[in-house]
Design a protein around this motif. Structure first.
Motif, PDB file in Angstrom:
ATOM      1  N   TYR A 161       0.816  -1.230   0.000  1.00 27.13           N
ATOM      2  CA  TYR A 161       0.000   0.000   0.000  1.00 27.13           C
ATOM      3  C   TYR A 161       0.842   1.269   0.000  1.00 27.13           C
ATOM      4  O   TYR A 161       0.307   2.342  -0.238  1.00 27.13           O
ATOM      5  N   GLY A 187      -5.426   1.982   7.527  1.00 25.43           N
ATOM      6  CA  GLY A 187      -5.237   2.639   6.244  1.00 25.43           C
ATOM      7  C   GLY A 187      -5.125   4.153   6.395  1.00 25.43           C
ATOM      8  O   GLY A 187      -4.372   4.668   7.233  1.00 25.43           O
ATOM      9  N   ASP A 206      -1.380   0.259  11.244  1.00 26.72           N
ATOM     10  CA  ASP A 206      -1.291  -0.251   9.868  1.00 26.72           C
ATOM     11  C   ASP A 206       0.167  -0.598   9.575  1.00 26.72           C
ATOM     12  O   ASP A 206       1.089   0.023  10.115  1.00 26.72           O
ATOM     13  N   TRP A 216     -10.970  -5.005   6.489  1.00 27.87           N
ATOM     14  CA  TRP A 216     -10.057  -5.576   5.496  1.00 27.87           C
ATOM     15  C   TRP A 216      -8.669  -5.877   6.073  1.00 27.87           C
ATOM     16  O   TRP A 216      -7.664  -5.551   5.453  1.00 27.87           O
ATOM     17  N   LEU A 217      -8.625  -6.474   7.258  1.00 24.57           N
ATOM     18  CA  LEU A 217      -7.354  -6.995   7.784  1.00 24.57           C
ATOM     19  C   LEU A 217      -7.255  -8.510   7.605  1.00 24.57           C
ATOM     20  O   LEU A 217      -6.242  -9.017   7.140  1.00 24.57           O
ATOM     21  N   SER A 231       0.015  -9.245  11.787  1.00 22.95           N
ATOM     22  CA  SER A 231       0.125 -10.700  11.672  1.00 22.95           C
ATOM     23  C   SER A 231       1.313 -11.231  12.476  1.00 22.95           C
ATOM     24  O   SER A 231       1.665 -12.408  12.388  1.00 22.95           O
ATOM     25  N   ASN A 253     -12.489   4.249  -1.201  1.00 20.63           N
ATOM     26  CA  ASN A 253     -13.450   4.600  -0.152  1.00 20.63           C
ATOM     27  C   ASN A 253     -14.553   5.529  -0.654  1.00 20.63           C
ATOM     28  O   ASN A 253     -15.564   5.706   0.028  1.00 20.63           O
ATOM     29  N   ALA A 281      -5.370  -2.272  10.643  1.00 20.74           N
ATOM     30  CA  ALA A 281      -5.413  -2.010   9.199  1.00 20.74           C
ATOM     31  C   ALA A 281      -6.184  -0.718   8.935  1.00 20.74           C
ATOM     32  O   ALA A 281      -7.061  -0.671   8.067  1.00 20.74           O
ATOM     33  N   TYR A 291      -5.683 -10.456   4.865  1.00 23.03           N
ATOM     34  CA  TYR A 291      -4.227 -10.451   4.652  1.00 23.03           C
ATOM     35  C   TYR A 291      -3.550 -11.635   5.326  1.00 23.03           C
ATOM     36  O   TYR A 291      -2.322 -11.714   5.338  1.00 23.03           O
ATOM     37  N   PHE A 318      -4.531  -4.264  -5.786  1.00 25.06           N
ATOM     38  CA  PHE A 318      -3.671  -4.835  -4.746  1.00 25.06           C
ATOM     39  C   PHE A 318      -4.011  -6.315  -4.545  1.00 25.06           C
ATOM     40  O   PHE A 318      -5.088  -6.771  -4.941  1.00 25.06           O
ATOM     41  N   ALA A 334       2.602  -1.066  12.500  1.00 29.79           N
ATOM     42  CA  ALA A 334       2.912  -2.407  13.021  1.00 29.79           C
ATOM     43  C   ALA A 334       2.280  -3.447  12.112  1.00 29.79           C
ATOM     44  O   ALA A 334       1.274  -3.188  11.453  1.00 29.79           O
ATOM     45  N   ASP A 335       2.884  -4.606  12.094  1.00 29.21           N
ATOM     46  CA  ASP A 335       2.361  -5.748  11.346  1.00 29.21           C
ATOM     47  C   ASP A 335       1.437  -6.529  12.272  1.00 29.21           C
ATOM     48  O   ASP A 335       1.897  -7.116  13.258  1.00 29.21           O
TER      49      ASP A 335
HETATM   50  C1  LIG Z   1      -8.009  -2.449   1.783  1.00 33.71           C
HETATM   51  S1  LIG Z   1      -7.027  -1.441   2.851  1.00 33.71           S
HETATM   52  C2  LIG Z   1      -8.268  -0.924   4.018  1.00 33.71           C
HETATM   53  C3  LIG Z   1      -7.877   0.294   4.831  1.00 33.71           C
HETATM   54  C4  LIG Z   1      -8.942   0.774   5.792  1.00 33.71           C
HETATM   55  N1  LIG Z   1      -9.297  -0.252   6.762  1.00 33.71           N
HETATM   56  C5  LIG Z   1     -10.170   1.209   5.038  1.00 33.71           C
HETATM   57  O1  LIG Z   1     -11.173   0.459   5.057  1.00 33.71           O
HETATM   58  O2  LIG Z   1     -10.141   2.288   4.439  1.00 33.71           O
HETATM   59  C6  LIG Z   1      -6.111  -2.661   3.748  1.00 33.71           C
HETATM   60  C7  LIG Z   1      -5.112  -2.081   4.729  1.00 33.71           C
HETATM   61  O3  LIG Z   1      -4.578  -3.174   5.469  1.00 33.71           O
HETATM   62  C8  LIG Z   1      -3.225  -2.898   5.727  1.00 33.71           C
HETATM   63  N2  LIG Z   1      -2.570  -4.169   6.059  1.00 33.71           N
HETATM   64  C9  LIG Z   1      -2.363  -5.234   5.265  1.00 33.71           C
HETATM   65  N3  LIG Z   1      -1.732  -6.214   5.928  1.00 33.71           N
HETATM   66  C10 LIG Z   1      -1.526  -5.751   7.189  1.00 33.71           C
HETATM   67  C11 LIG Z   1      -0.895  -6.287   8.340  1.00 33.71           C
HETATM   68  N4  LIG Z   1      -0.368  -7.501   8.330  1.00 33.71           N
HETATM   69  N5  LIG Z   1      -0.847  -5.523   9.454  1.00 33.71           N
HETATM   70  C12 LIG Z   1      -1.376  -4.271   9.477  1.00 33.71           C
HETATM   71  N6  LIG Z   1      -1.984  -3.717   8.407  1.00 33.71           N
HETATM   72  C13 LIG Z   1      -2.067  -4.444   7.277  1.00 33.71           C
HETATM   73  C14 LIG Z   1      -2.743  -2.274   4.439  1.00 33.71           C
HETATM   74  O4  LIG Z   1      -1.508  -1.599   4.582  1.00 33.71           O
HETATM   75  C15 LIG Z   1      -3.930  -1.379   4.085  1.00 33.71           C
HETATM   76  O5  LIG Z   1      -3.774  -0.089   4.631  1.00 33.71           O
END
Ligand SMILES: C[S@@+](CC[C@H](N)C(=O)[O-])C[C@H]1O[C@@H](n2cnc3c(N)ncnc32)[C@H](O)[C@@H]1O
Length: 281
Positions: free
Chosen positions: A9, A51, A71, A130-131, A102, A20, A49, A134, A215, A99-100
């Motif tokens: 991203y 974003g 995120d 949308w976490l 996962s 959005n 997540a 992933y 993506f 932070a990750d």
């Molecule tokens: C589809 S976007 C959705 C963003 C926000 N939730 C929204 O609805 O507008 C997915 C987001 O998940 C984040 N993401 C993906 N894998 C992740 C992880 N392992 N840990 C944290 N964030 C993660 C991405 O960087 C991205 O910002």
């Protein structure tokens, strides 16, 4: 190993909010508000997540005491910080961090949201749009749920937006691709069936936005989510909530960037592209 960069991203952050702005994304907000409202007043919320902070600002508008947004993408967090800082009414109520989700991490901080006293993780509610998509396997999703359980206070709940739940996600993928032809906004290309998960797929999403956005992520069967939640320590009531919209288009259009005509969502409502999972700790 992931099939795409975890920080994919970073390169689409400046365009992401065009997703959005789609009416079907705004339909998510209607549903999240309905489910979150009874639990939000004065709540300390952790948003995973997050974003660009699209939901962070809604959650504060709906009455949360504070939100910590997390995120994995620094560029998405930078936009979240800049866009949220434009609104004085949010000052002192939010914090973003990279932070990750996962892998084990801690978002607790004595200063902002209570810091995990009293045997809990310091948060009343964890929200994630949308976490979970992933996670490429059950173990990874289990770690995400462990993070969620660790951050929640006893009695807290997790509310999550994710792809329309199916035993075989190919049903969802086909429906979304059929809807793309009707103009609802995106298509899904299956890149690979995952060898370790029956009916699990690595996919790529293509949004018909201006500018276009695409993506990768994973579509896993419904039961993987349920098992991973329990493995991660989320032991309470688990519900897949129905997705709906008000009949009144004046009400619906309060959420839209630009008004949609009456009947716009009729075909989409036959198969909403997203689902909502709610789990109590
Ligand atoms: C589809 S976007 C959705 C963003 C926000 N939730 C929204 O609805 O507008 C997915 C987001 O998940 C984040 N993401 C993906 N894998 C992740 C992880 N392992 N840990 C944290 N964030 C993660 C991405 O960087 C991205 O910002």
């Amino acid at each position: 190993m992931s099939h795409f960069s975890k920080t994919q991203y970073n390169s689409i952050s400046a365009s992401y909010d065009s997703v959005n702005d789609l009416p079907i994304s705004r339909a998510i907000v209607v549903n999240v508000e309905r489910l979150i409202r009874p639990h939000i007043r004065g709540a300390r919320v952790l948003e995973l997540a997050c974003g660009t902070g699209f939901f962070t600002r809604h959650i504060l508008d709906w009455g949360a005491a504070s939100v910590v947004g997390v995120d994995v993408s620094q560029a998405m967090v930078d936009i979240a910080e800049a866009d949220t800082a434009k609104h004085v009414e949010y000052a002192g109520k939010y914090r973003f961090m990279v932070a990750d989700c996962s892998a084990p991490f801690s978002a607790s901080d004595e200063g902002t949201e209570g810091g995990g006293g009293g045997g809990g993780g310091g948060f009343d509610l964890v929200f994630a749009a949308w976490l979970l998509n992933y996670a490429q396997d059950q173990a990874t999703m289990g770690t995400m749920f462990r993070n969620i359980a660790n951050h929640l206070n006893p009695g807290g709940r997790f509310i999550s937006v994710l792809p329309h739940p199916e035993d075989d996600p190919m049903v969802c993928i086909s429906q979304v691709n059929a809807q793309r032809k009707l103009g609802y906004g995106y298509g899904i290309e299956v890149r690979k069936a995952l060898p370790e998960i029956k009916d699990g797929y690595y996919v790529h999403l293509f949004f018909d936005t201006v500018p276009p956005v695409d993506f990768g992520n994973y579509y896993l069967p419904k039961n993987v989510h349920e098992t991973a939640a329990r493995q991660g320590g989320m032991k309470g009531a688990l519900t897949w909530e129905p997705v709906s919209l008000p009949d009144d288009y004046d009400e619906i259009n309060r959420y839209m960037k630009d008004p949609v005509p009456r009947g716009y969502f009729d075909r989409w409502l036959q198969y909403p592209d997203f689902g909502i999972l709610v789990i109590e700790k």
